[in-house]
Design a protein around this motif. Structure first.
Motif, PDB file in Angstrom:
ATOM      1  N   THR A  98      30.430  29.519 179.925  1.00 32.61           N
ATOM      2  CA  THR A  98      30.230  29.358 178.478  1.00 32.61           C
ATOM      3  C   THR A  98      29.386  30.449 177.826  1.00 32.61           C
ATOM      4  O   THR A  98      29.248  30.454 176.603  1.00 32.61           O
ATOM      5  N   GLY A  99      28.748  31.320 178.612  1.00 35.19           N
ATOM      6  CA  GLY A  99      27.865  32.351 178.058  1.00 35.19           C
ATOM      7  C   GLY A  99      26.470  31.854 177.724  1.00 35.19           C
ATOM      8  O   GLY A  99      25.618  32.628 177.267  1.00 35.19           O
ATOM      9  N   VAL A 100      26.212  30.563 177.976  1.00 35.47           N
ATOM     10  CA  VAL A 100      24.955  29.937 177.545  1.00 35.47           C
ATOM     11  C   VAL A 100      23.877  30.024 178.631  1.00 35.47           C
ATOM     12  O   VAL A 100      24.116  29.727 179.796  1.00 35.47           O
ATOM     13  N   ASP A 101      22.660  30.438 178.215  1.00 35.81           N
ATOM     14  CA  ASP A 101      21.485  30.369 179.083  1.00 35.81           C
ATOM     15  C   ASP A 101      20.788  29.038 178.837  1.00 35.81           C
ATOM     16  O   ASP A 101      20.554  28.663 177.685  1.00 35.81           O
ATOM     17  N   ALA A 102      20.463  28.344 179.937  1.00 34.80           N
ATOM     18  CA  ALA A 102      19.838  27.032 179.799  1.00 34.80           C
ATOM     19  C   ALA A 102      18.755  26.865 180.849  1.00 34.80           C
ATOM     20  O   ALA A 102      18.632  27.685 181.759  1.00 34.80           O
ATOM     21  N   GLU A 103      17.954  25.807 180.686  1.00 35.46           N
ATOM     22  CA  GLU A 103      16.966  25.476 181.718  1.00 35.46           C
ATOM     23  C   GLU A 103      17.141  24.015 182.110  1.00 35.46           C
ATOM     24  O   GLU A 103      17.487  23.178 181.274  1.00 35.46           O
ATOM     25  N   ILE A 104      16.882  23.726 183.370  1.00 38.39           N
ATOM     26  CA  ILE A 104      17.046  22.356 183.876  1.00 38.39           C
ATOM     27  C   ILE A 104      15.959  21.462 183.311  1.00 38.39           C
ATOM     28  O   ILE A 104      14.780  21.822 183.320  1.00 38.39           O
ATOM     29  N   VAL A 105      16.350  20.288 182.842  1.00 36.62           N
ATOM     30  CA  VAL A 105      15.387  19.290 182.384  1.00 36.62           C
ATOM     31  C   VAL A 105      15.261  18.169 183.405  1.00 36.62           C
ATOM     32  O   VAL A 105      14.160  17.777 183.780  1.00 36.62           O
ATOM     33  N   TYR A 124      23.182  18.144 186.012  1.00 36.80           N
ATOM     34  CA  TYR A 124      21.811  18.276 185.508  1.00 36.80           C
ATOM     35  C   TYR A 124      21.816  18.240 183.980  1.00 36.80           C
ATOM     36  O   TYR A 124      22.708  18.813 183.351  1.00 36.80           O
ATOM     37  N   LEU A 125      20.786  17.592 183.431  1.00 31.51           N
ATOM     38  CA  LEU A 125      20.546  17.719 181.999  1.00 31.51           C
ATOM     39  C   LEU A 125      19.845  19.059 181.787  1.00 31.51           C
ATOM     40  O   LEU A 125      18.890  19.381 182.498  1.00 31.51           O
ATOM     41  N   MET A 126      20.329  19.837 180.811  1.00 36.87           N
ATOM     42  CA  MET A 126      19.778  21.175 180.570  1.00 36.87           C
ATOM     43  C   MET A 126      19.493  21.383 179.096  1.00 36.87           C
ATOM     44  O   MET A 126      20.266  20.934 178.245  1.00 36.87           O
ATOM     45  N   ARG A 127      18.414  22.122 178.842  1.00 38.57           N
ATOM     46  CA  ARG A 127      18.091  22.504 177.466  1.00 38.57           C
ATOM     47  C   ARG A 127      18.623  23.913 177.200  1.00 38.57           C
ATOM     48  O   ARG A 127      18.401  24.821 178.001  1.00 38.57           O
ATOM     49  N   TYR A 128      19.313  24.057 176.075  1.00 35.50           N
ATOM     50  CA  TYR A 128      19.832  25.373 175.659  1.00 35.50           C
ATOM     51  C   TYR A 128      18.676  26.330 175.408  1.00 35.50           C
ATOM     52  O   TYR A 128      17.702  25.968 174.757  1.00 35.50           O
ATOM     53  N   LYS A 129      18.777  27.523 175.952  1.00 39.67           N
ATOM     54  CA  LYS A 129      17.727  28.537 175.722  1.00 39.67           C
ATOM     55  C   LYS A 129      18.219  29.663 174.826  1.00 39.67           C
ATOM     56  O   LYS A 129      17.460  30.230 174.055  1.00 39.67           O
ATOM     57  N   GLY A 130      19.502  30.050 174.962  1.00 40.90           N
ATOM     58  CA  GLY A 130      20.018  31.150 174.151  1.00 40.90           C
ATOM     59  C   GLY A 130      21.406  31.551 174.598  1.00 40.90           C
ATOM     60  O   GLY A 130      21.969  30.977 175.521  1.00 40.90           O
ATOM     61  N   GLY A 131      21.925  32.557 173.933  1.00 39.47           N
ATOM     62  CA  GLY A 131      23.253  33.071 174.276  1.00 39.47           C
ATOM     63  C   GLY A 131      24.315  32.517 173.351  1.00 39.47           C
ATOM     64  O   GLY A 131      24.281  31.350 172.982  1.00 39.47           O
ATOM     65  N   ASP A 132      25.248  33.394 172.960  1.00 35.20           N
ATOM     66  CA  ASP A 132      26.390  32.950 172.148  1.00 35.20           C
ATOM     67  C   ASP A 132      27.345  32.180 173.040  1.00 35.20           C
ATOM     68  O   ASP A 132      27.472  32.470 174.224  1.00 35.20           O
ATOM     69  N   VAL A 133      28.032  31.187 172.450  1.00 35.82           N
ATOM     70  CA  VAL A 133      29.009  30.404 173.204  1.00 35.82           C
ATOM     71  C   VAL A 133      30.305  31.205 173.300  1.00 35.82           C
ATOM     72  O   VAL A 133      30.995  31.404 172.305  1.00 35.82           O
ATOM     73  N   VAL A 134      30.577  31.697 174.513  1.00 34.31           N
ATOM     74  CA  VAL A 134      31.774  32.530 174.758  1.00 34.31           C
ATOM     75  C   VAL A 134      32.489  31.972 175.989  1.00 34.31           C
ATOM     76  O   VAL A 134      31.985  32.090 177.097  1.00 34.31           O
ATOM     77  N   PRO A 135      33.662  31.356 175.810  1.00 34.66           N
ATOM     78  CA  PRO A 135      34.341  30.787 176.971  1.00 34.66           C
ATOM     79  C   PRO A 135      34.838  31.862 177.925  1.00 34.66           C
ATOM     80  O   PRO A 135      35.334  32.899 177.494  1.00 34.66           O
ATOM     81  N   GLN A 136      34.672  31.596 179.217  1.00 37.16           N
ATOM     82  CA  GLN A 136      35.179  32.498 180.254  1.00 37.16           C
ATOM     83  C   GLN A 136      36.704  32.528 180.168  1.00 37.16           C
ATOM     84  O   GLN A 136      37.346  31.477 180.240  1.00 37.16           O
ATOM     85  N   LYS A 137      37.270  33.718 180.011  1.00 38.17           N
ATOM     86  CA  LYS A 137      38.707  33.839 179.722  1.00 38.17           C
ATOM     87  C   LYS A 137      39.622  33.213 180.766  1.00 38.17           C
ATOM     88  O   LYS A 137      40.577  32.538 180.430  1.00 38.17           O
ATOM     89  N   GLU A 138      39.317  33.445 182.046  1.00 38.74           N
ATOM     90  CA  GLU A 138      40.251  33.064 183.114  1.00 38.74           C
ATOM     91  C   GLU A 138      40.412  31.561 183.262  1.00 38.74           C
ATOM     92  O   GLU A 138      41.493  31.084 183.596  1.00 38.74           O
ATOM     93  N   GLU A 139      39.321  30.796 183.063  1.00 39.02           N
ATOM     94  CA  GLU A 139      39.348  29.370 183.436  1.00 39.02           C
ATOM     95  C   GLU A 139      39.237  28.404 182.270  1.00 39.02           C
ATOM     96  O   GLU A 139      39.629  27.252 182.390  1.00 39.02           O
TER      97      GLU A 139
END
Ligand code: ATP
Length: 142
Positions: free
Chosen positions: A58-65, A89-104
């Protein structure tokens, strides 16, 4: 008939929008929405795998909660039956644009939390989402 095991890890990623409303990250593969996840590499810790897969898909950086639990299901590939385990895992969004991985992935998108349940296809995802809502309430995020 051969049976194999597969192990994946994934994340329920949340963030708050400008109005303070909680949003959840979902991915779409063909016509089904679910949470980002993927294969745990040999020797890789489950939480690291979950964060890596969220970033890759997804392009998203997150941290585990918090750890939310595991689910399992079966599927077939030709003559092989696969018993799959997924650790979430529940994760908190940290940053990064939402960009779907093309192949999958066909689409990746944050949804308002009250729209998530109706989009989920798999009973295992509904179960993990329910748990995520409980934890978000416990933490005072909802
Ligand atoms: P990963 O995302 O872990 O790398 P993958 O994309 O190879 O794995 P899955 O998403 O597990 O594989 O999908 C394999 C098969 O299982 C597909 O036919 C899919 O429709 C089905 N499937 C996926 N998730 C679930 C689920 N939660 N419950 C039941 N069947 C599922």
């Amino acid at each position: 008939m051969e049976t194999k095991w597969e192990f994946s890890a994934g994340g329920v990623v949340f963030r708050k929008n400008e109005e303070g409303k909680v949003e959840i990250l979902l991915i779409r593969v063909k016509n089904r929405w679910s949470f980002p996840k993927g294969n745990i590499e040999r020797g890789e810790p489950k939480d690291k795998a979950a964060l890596r897969e969220v970033k890759e898909e997804t392009g998203v950086d997150a941290e585990i909660v918090e750890y939310l639990g595991e689910v399992d299901y079966w599927y077939n590939v030709e003559l092989t039956t696969i018993h799959k385990f997924v650790y979430y895992y529940l994760m908190r969004y940290k940053g990064g644009d939402v960009v779907p991985q093309k192949e999958e992935i066909d689409e990746a998108k944050f949804f308002p939390i009250d729209e998530v349940e109706k989009h989920l296809s798999y009973p295992t995802d509904k179960k993990i989402f329910k748990r995520a809502v409980e934890v978000l309430k416990k933490l005072g995020e909802l």
